[in-house]
Scaffold this motif. Structure first.
Motif, mmCIF file in Angstrom:
data_model
loop_
_atom_site.group_PDB
_atom_site.id
_atom_site.type_symbol
_atom_site.label_atom_id
_atom_site.label_comp_id
_atom_site.label_asym_id
_atom_site.label_seq_id
_atom_site.Cartn_x
_atom_site.Cartn_y
_atom_site.Cartn_z
ATOM 1 N N CYS A 64 0.807 -1.227 0.000
ATOM 2 C CA CYS A 64 0.000 0.000 0.000
ATOM 3 C C CYS A 64 0.839 1.275 0.000
ATOM 4 N N VAL A 65 2.150 1.141 0.225
ATOM 5 C CA VAL A 65 3.031 2.315 0.261
ATOM 6 C C VAL A 65 3.690 2.483 -1.103
ATOM 7 N N PRO A 66 3.652 3.694 -1.693
ATOM 8 C CA PRO A 66 4.381 3.913 -2.951
ATOM 9 C C PRO A 66 5.873 3.640 -2.761
ATOM 10 N N PHE A 67 6.470 2.979 -3.752
ATOM 11 C CA PHE A 67 7.876 2.601 -3.609
ATOM 12 C C PHE A 67 8.775 3.821 -3.434
ATOM 13 N N LEU A 68 8.500 4.900 -4.165
ATOM 14 C CA LEU A 68 9.330 6.100 -4.060
ATOM 15 C C LEU A 68 9.314 6.639 -2.637
ATOM 16 N N LEU A 69 8.143 6.663 -2.015
ATOM 17 C CA LEU A 69 8.041 7.135 -0.638
ATOM 18 C C LEU A 69 8.789 6.205 0.311
ATOM 19 N N PHE A 70 8.728 4.917 0.045
ATOM 20 C CA PHE A 70 9.428 3.955 0.893
ATOM 21 C C PHE A 70 10.939 4.141 0.807
ATOM 22 N N VAL A 71 11.442 4.462 -0.375
ATOM 23 C CA VAL A 71 12.874 4.748 -0.528
ATOM 24 C C VAL A 71 13.257 5.961 0.319
ATOM 25 N N TYR A 72 12.417 7.000 0.305
ATOM 26 C CA TYR A 72 12.678 8.180 1.144
ATOM 27 C C TYR A 72 12.740 7.792 2.625
ATOM 28 N N VAL A 73 11.826 6.925 3.052
ATOM 29 C CA VAL A 73 11.804 6.503 4.453
ATOM 30 C C VAL A 73 13.101 5.799 4.817
ATOM 31 N N ILE A 74 13.536 4.873 3.957
ATOM 32 C CA ILE A 74 14.756 4.122 4.245
ATOM 33 C C ILE A 74 15.971 5.043 4.261
ATOM 34 N N TYR A 75 16.067 5.927 3.273
ATOM 35 C CA TYR A 75 17.296 6.709 3.096
ATOM 36 C C TYR A 75 17.369 7.918 4.038
ATOM 37 N N PHE A 76 16.225 8.572 4.278
ATOM 38 C CA PHE A 76 16.252 9.803 5.064
ATOM 39 C C PHE A 76 15.794 9.613 6.507
ATOM 40 N N ALA A 77 14.868 8.664 6.751
ATOM 41 C CA ALA A 77 14.324 8.522 8.100
ATOM 42 C C ALA A 77 15.202 7.655 9.000
ATOM 43 N N LEU A 78 15.784 6.599 8.440
ATOM 44 C CA LEU A 78 16.597 5.708 9.275
ATOM 45 C C LEU A 78 17.788 6.411 9.932
ATOM 46 N N PRO A 79 18.507 7.324 9.228
ATOM 47 C CA PRO A 79 19.609 8.022 9.906
ATOM 48 C C PRO A 79 19.174 8.791 11.141
ATOM 49 N N SER A 80 17.939 9.288 11.153
ATOM 50 C CA SER A 80 17.456 10.002 12.334
ATOM 51 C C SER A 80 17.264 9.064 13.522
ATOM 52 N N MET A 81 17.228 7.758 13.247
ATOM 53 C CA MET A 81 17.119 6.753 14.306
ATOM 54 C C MET A 81 18.474 6.134 14.618
ATOM 55 N N GLY A 82 19.524 6.688 14.034
ATOM 56 C CA GLY A 82 20.867 6.200 14.295
ATOM 57 C C GLY A 82 21.320 5.081 13.380
ATOM 58 N N ILE A 83 20.522 4.769 12.357
ATOM 59 C CA ILE A 83 20.872 3.708 11.412
ATOM 60 C C ILE A 83 21.329 4.349 10.115
ATOM 61 N N ARG A 84 22.597 4.279 9.817
ATOM 62 C CA ARG A 84 23.149 4.938 8.635
ATOM 63 C C ARG A 84 23.605 3.895 7.618
ATOM 64 N N LEU A 85 23.082 4.004 6.418
ATOM 65 C CA LEU A 85 23.425 3.083 5.342
ATOM 66 C C LEU A 85 23.926 3.879 4.143
ATOM 67 N N SER A 86 24.731 3.246 3.321
ATOM 68 C CA SER A 86 25.174 3.896 2.091
ATOM 69 C C SER A 86 24.016 3.997 1.107
ATOM 70 N N ASN A 87 24.213 4.783 0.054
ATOM 71 C CA ASN A 87 23.167 4.914 -0.966
ATOM 72 C C ASN A 87 22.790 3.558 -1.537
ATOM 73 N N TRP A 88 23.816 2.782 -1.893
ATOM 74 C CA TRP A 88 23.582 1.481 -2.525
ATOM 75 C C TRP A 88 22.870 0.534 -1.572
ATOM 76 N N SER A 89 23.327 0.489 -0.326
ATOM 77 C CA SER A 89 22.706 -0.401 0.663
ATOM 78 C C SER A 89 21.260 0.001 0.939
ATOM 79 N N SER A 90 21.007 1.309 1.002
ATOM 80 C CA SER A 90 19.635 1.780 1.208
ATOM 81 C C SER A 90 18.741 1.360 0.052
#
Length: 219
Positions: A64-90
């Motif tokens: 039910c979640v648009p994929f583009l929005l989900f990518v934003y969540v993974i790439y931009f929201a996770l670092p705010s929780m202390g989880i940092r991933l590279s572009n490729w890994s995200s």
């Protein structure tokens, strides 16, 4: 117009690198999401309400979640929780989590399409739990799901193009960089379309061959 295409293909090393990165992204995401989908499928079919509801909740959320929005969540929201991933890994994580839900739902449909008599017969012969799934259910389930899984693999190819928004150097990102340099968007993006089409055509051919093999095994 011809000069535009000559300019684009003069950047062949960069294009080839982006294409190979797309292939790598798709391959890793396809294999991993299929494995997660296989693990999720028994949970979807579980007779325990808590397990089944949890698995269905995850699958419904991803679908039910648009994929583009989900990518934003993974790439931009996770670092705010202390989880940092590279572009490729995200990008890979987003592809895997998102498409695992679809894989599981497709496999669930194939499982439900299996003859109930064969499963009950296997239980009568002592197959239970993991052995029942691995030896009796999983092989025919995968065979029946090949066409749907092929379609989902094509969807992964198309989803991978969205990863250019987080600077993953896949095919779309490379073509966008080239057209930004030479200001020839038509030639750049049409060339990208053709390469994606070739990749998806190869997947369709492979899916057709595997489907034919599966049908021969069933007869």
């Amino acid at each position: 117009m011809i000069n535009d295409f000559q300019t684009i293909w003069g950047q062949w090393p960069d294009i080839w690198g982006g294409f190979l990165n797309t292939l790598l992204l798709v391959s890793v995401a396809a294999v991993t999401s299929l494995l997660f989908g296989i693990l999720l499928t028994p949970m979807l079919m579980s007779s325990r309400p808590g397990i089944a509801r949890t698995a269905h909740g995850f699958c419904d959320a991803m679908r039910c979640v648009p994929f583009l929005l989900f990518v934003y969540v993974i790439y931009f929201a996770l670092p705010s929780m202390g989880i940092r991933l590279s572009n490729w890994s995200s990008g890979v994580l987003a592809l895997v989590l998102y498409n695992s839900a679809y894989m599981a739902v497709l496999l669930k449909g194939a499982w439900q399409d299996l003859p109930a008599d064969s499963i009950e017969s296997a239980r009568a012969f002592g197959f239970q739990g993991f052995n029942l799934v691995r030896r009796i259910i999983l092989p025919p389930m995968l065979m029946r799901a090949i066409p749907s899984l092929g379609n989902q693999l094509i969807q992964i190819v198309k989803d991978s193009a969205f990863l250019s928004i987080i600077a993953v150097t896949e095919l779309t990102s490379v073509m966008n960089a080239i057209q930004s340099t030479y200001f020839i968007p038509f030639a750049a993006f049409l060339s990208a379309v053709l390469l994606y089409w070739v990749l998806c055509l190869c997947i369709e051919i492979l899916t057709s061959l595997l489907t034919r093999y599966a049908e021969e095994r069933r007869t």
